[in-house]
Design a protein around this motif. Structure first.
Motif, PDB file in Angstrom:
ATOM      1  N   TRP A   1      -5.089   2.970  -0.219  1.00 38.06           N
ATOM      2  CA  TRP A   1      -5.305   1.629   0.323  1.00 38.06           C
ATOM      3  C   TRP A   1      -5.661   0.622  -0.762  1.00 38.06           C
ATOM      4  N   SER A   2      -6.375   1.051  -1.776  1.00 39.35           N
ATOM      5  CA  SER A   2      -6.671   0.126  -2.882  1.00 39.35           C
ATOM      6  C   SER A   2      -5.400  -0.200  -3.664  1.00 39.35           C
ATOM      7  N   SER A   3      -4.461   0.748  -3.706  1.00 37.41           N
ATOM      8  CA  SER A   3      -3.183   0.488  -4.361  1.00 37.41           C
ATOM      9  C   SER A   3      -2.381  -0.549  -3.574  1.00 37.41           C
ATOM     10  N   VAL A   4      -2.386  -0.428  -2.258  1.00 34.61           N
ATOM     11  CA  VAL A   4      -1.712  -1.431  -1.421  1.00 34.61           C
ATOM     12  C   VAL A   4      -2.330  -2.812  -1.655  1.00 34.61           C
ATOM     13  N   ALA A   5      -3.662  -2.862  -1.731  1.00 39.44           N
ATOM     14  CA  ALA A   5      -4.343  -4.132  -1.976  1.00 39.44           C
ATOM     15  C   ALA A   5      -3.951  -4.713  -3.325  1.00 39.44           C
ATOM     16  N   LEU A   6      -3.905  -3.868  -4.354  1.00 39.77           N
ATOM     17  CA  LEU A   6      -3.574  -4.340  -5.692  1.00 39.77           C
ATOM     18  C   LEU A   6      -2.146  -4.873  -5.759  1.00 39.77           C
ATOM     19  N   VAL A   7      -1.197  -4.152  -5.178  1.00 36.37           N
ATOM     20  CA  VAL A   7       0.196  -4.593  -5.207  1.00 36.37           C
ATOM     21  C   VAL A   7       0.367  -5.891  -4.425  1.00 36.37           C
ATOM     22  N   SER A   8      -0.279  -5.981  -3.266  1.00 37.99           N
ATOM     23  CA  SER A   8      -0.199  -7.204  -2.455  1.00 37.99           C
ATOM     24  C   SER A   8      -0.813  -8.382  -3.192  1.00 37.99           C
ATOM     25  N   ALA A   9      -1.956  -8.146  -3.834  1.00 35.68           N
ATOM     26  CA  ALA A   9      -2.613  -9.204  -4.593  1.00 35.68           C
ATOM     27  C   ALA A   9      -1.755  -9.646  -5.771  1.00 35.68           C
TER      28      ALA A   9
ATOM     29  N   ALA B   1       2.323 -16.422   1.669  1.00 32.50           N
ATOM     30  CA  ALA B   1       1.002 -16.221   1.068  1.00 32.50           C
ATOM     31  C   ALA B   1       0.012 -15.682   2.083  1.00 32.50           C
ATOM     32  N   ARG B   2       0.099 -16.157   3.343  1.00 44.00           N
ATOM     33  CA  ARG B   2      -0.816 -15.664   4.370  1.00 44.00           C
ATOM     34  C   ARG B   2      -0.565 -14.177   4.657  1.00 44.00           C
ATOM     35  N   LEU B   3       0.697 -13.765   4.689  1.00 42.16           N
ATOM     36  CA  LEU B   3       1.006 -12.361   4.959  1.00 42.16           C
ATOM     37  C   LEU B   3       0.503 -11.468   3.829  1.00 42.16           C
ATOM     38  N   LEU B   4       0.735 -11.868   2.597  1.00 46.06           N
ATOM     39  CA  LEU B   4       0.283 -11.057   1.465  1.00 46.06           C
ATOM     40  C   LEU B   4      -1.241 -11.012   1.381  1.00 46.06           C
ATOM     41  N   THR B   5      -1.891 -12.126   1.696  1.00 42.52           N
ATOM     42  CA  THR B   5      -3.351 -12.130   1.685  1.00 42.52           C
ATOM     43  C   THR B   5      -3.900 -11.241   2.780  1.00 42.52           C
ATOM     44  N   ALA B   6      -3.285 -11.274   3.956  1.00 46.00           N
ATOM     45  CA  ALA B   6      -3.711 -10.386   5.042  1.00 46.00           C
ATOM     46  C   ALA B   6      -3.581  -8.930   4.631  1.00 46.00           C
ATOM     47  N   ALA B   7      -2.452  -8.583   4.003  1.00 42.79           N
ATOM     48  CA  ALA B   7      -2.256  -7.206   3.547  1.00 42.79           C
ATOM     49  C   ALA B   7      -3.306  -6.823   2.515  1.00 42.79           C
ATOM     50  N   THR B   8      -3.624  -7.751   1.619  1.00 45.06           N
ATOM     51  CA  THR B   8      -4.617  -7.485   0.581  1.00 45.06           C
ATOM     52  C   THR B   8      -5.991  -7.239   1.188  1.00 45.06           C
ATOM     53  N   LEU B   9      -6.414  -8.130   2.066  1.00 47.29           N
ATOM     54  CA  LEU B   9      -7.759  -8.034   2.636  1.00 47.29           C
ATOM     55  C   LEU B   9      -7.916  -6.838   3.571  1.00 47.29           C
ATOM     56  N   ILE B  10      -6.929  -6.613   4.404  1.00 49.88           N
ATOM     57  CA  ILE B  10      -7.047  -5.514   5.367  1.00 49.88           C
ATOM     58  C   ILE B  10      -7.012  -4.166   4.656  1.00 49.88           C
ATOM     59  N   SER B  11      -6.081  -3.991   3.719  1.00 56.58           N
ATOM     60  CA  SER B  11      -6.031  -2.726   2.981  1.00 56.58           C
ATOM     61  C   SER B  11      -7.253  -2.563   2.080  1.00 56.58           C
ATOM     62  N   GLY B  12      -7.707  -3.665   1.473  1.00 56.16           N
ATOM     63  CA  GLY B  12      -8.920  -3.597   0.664  1.00 56.16           C
ATOM     64  C   GLY B  12     -10.133  -3.218   1.490  1.00 56.16           C
ATOM     65  N   SER B  13     -10.203  -3.724   2.713  1.00 56.76           N
ATOM     66  CA  SER B  13     -11.329  -3.395   3.589  1.00 56.76           C
ATOM     67  C   SER B  13     -11.294  -1.938   4.031  1.00 56.76           C
ATOM     68  N   VAL B  14     -10.085  -1.411   4.278  1.00 58.28           N
ATOM     69  CA  VAL B  14      -9.973   0.018   4.593  1.00 58.28           C
ATOM     70  C   VAL B  14     -10.466   0.846   3.404  1.00 58.28           C
ATOM     71  N   ALA B  15     -10.095   0.431   2.189  1.00 57.78           N
ATOM     72  CA  ALA B  15     -10.547   1.144   0.990  1.00 57.78           C
ATOM     73  C   ALA B  15     -12.073   1.102   0.875  1.00 57.78           C
ATOM     74  N   VAL B  16     -12.675  -0.039   1.214  1.00 56.00           N
ATOM     75  CA  VAL B  16     -14.140  -0.136   1.190  1.00 56.00           C
ATOM     76  C   VAL B  16     -14.762   0.862   2.162  1.00 56.00           C
ATOM     77  N   LEU B  17     -14.207   0.948   3.376  1.00 57.20           N
ATOM     78  CA  LEU B  17     -14.738   1.886   4.363  1.00 57.20           C
ATOM     79  C   LEU B  17     -14.576   3.332   3.914  1.00 57.20           C
ATOM     80  N   ARG B  18     -13.447   3.639   3.280  1.00 62.01           N
ATOM     81  CA  ARG B  18     -13.158   5.015   2.880  1.00 62.01           C
ATOM     82  C   ARG B  18     -13.978   5.467   1.673  1.00 62.01           C
ATOM     83  N   THR B  19     -14.320   4.521   0.797  1.00 56.85           N
ATOM     84  CA  THR B  19     -14.969   4.896  -0.464  1.00 56.85           C
ATOM     85  C   THR B  19     -16.429   4.495  -0.558  1.00 56.85           C
TER      86      THR B  19
END
Length: 209
Positions: free
Chosen positions: A70-78, A123-141
């Protein structure tokens, strides 16, 4: 970790300095306005890229493979967001320079029509992907508090809803139009999340970057 945190805080502070510049001019913004806000945004984008690289580094231990994904998804989206925003800024600056600052590059007819879709729904779609995947990574780690993840889901969901501005017209004074003032508001909320996560990283006291 502290370096990652400080890049997030710095990106937020620079963004807060730029957002008022979108609202100070009646009609077409001055040449100086567009050039200055675009100049500052270059550094904001660089800081964002540094933040998400650091975020990915913190969330990628082999013992946490789900968090790493999920952090990889966030990084690529960002990274995609940073790239397209650089392109959008270039289109707007070019249009204003060509017209000697007598046009509003956020309007159709201002010479930067190609930036509307990029600055808006894409930009809104990519930001949503970044934040949501980043938040999943926060919960997981557990690299940041639970509240940071919840805030990321809320702000990411808001960005996801704003992808529909594609169908809402092209009048900048309309909050929900493709080029409306939802853009600086949504951007401010995104950077507020980055700042919140950054503060959490700084306060953690660990030295990982």
């Amino acid at each position: 970790m502290r370096l990652t945190g400080w890049t997030g805080v710095a990106a937020f502070l620079l963004t807060m300095a730029v957002i008022p510049m979108w609202f100070v001019d009646d009609g077409a913004p001055s040449l100086a306005n567009v050039l200055l806000r675009s100049y500052v945004n270059m550094f904001v984008l660089l800081l964002l890229l540094m933040f998400w690289v650091g975020f990915h580094h913190l969330a990628r231990p082999e013992s946490r493979p789900v968090g790493q994904f999920w952090s990889s998804v966030a990084l690529v989206s960002a990274g995609a967001f940073v790239t397209l925003t650089f392109v959008s800024e270039a289109l707007q600056v070019g249009a204003v320079l060509a017209a000697s600052g007598t046009v509003d590059p956020t309007r159709v007819g201002g010479g930067a029509e190609g930036a509307l879709f990029l600055f808006g729904p894409v930009a809104r779609l990519l930001t949503a992907a970044t934040l949501i995947s980043g938040s999943v990574a926060v919960l997981r780690t557990g690299i940041a508090p639970f509240a940071v993840a919840i805030l990321g889901f809320v702000v990411g969901g808001f960005h996801l809803l704003l992808t529909a501005t594609l169908f809402a017209g092209r009048e900048p004074s309309n909050f929900l139009s493709i080029n409306g003032w939802n853009i600086p508001v949504a951007g401010g909320l995104y950077l507020f999340w980055v700042m919140t996560a950054g503060v959490a990283f700084v306060r953690s006291g660990r030295s990982a970057t």
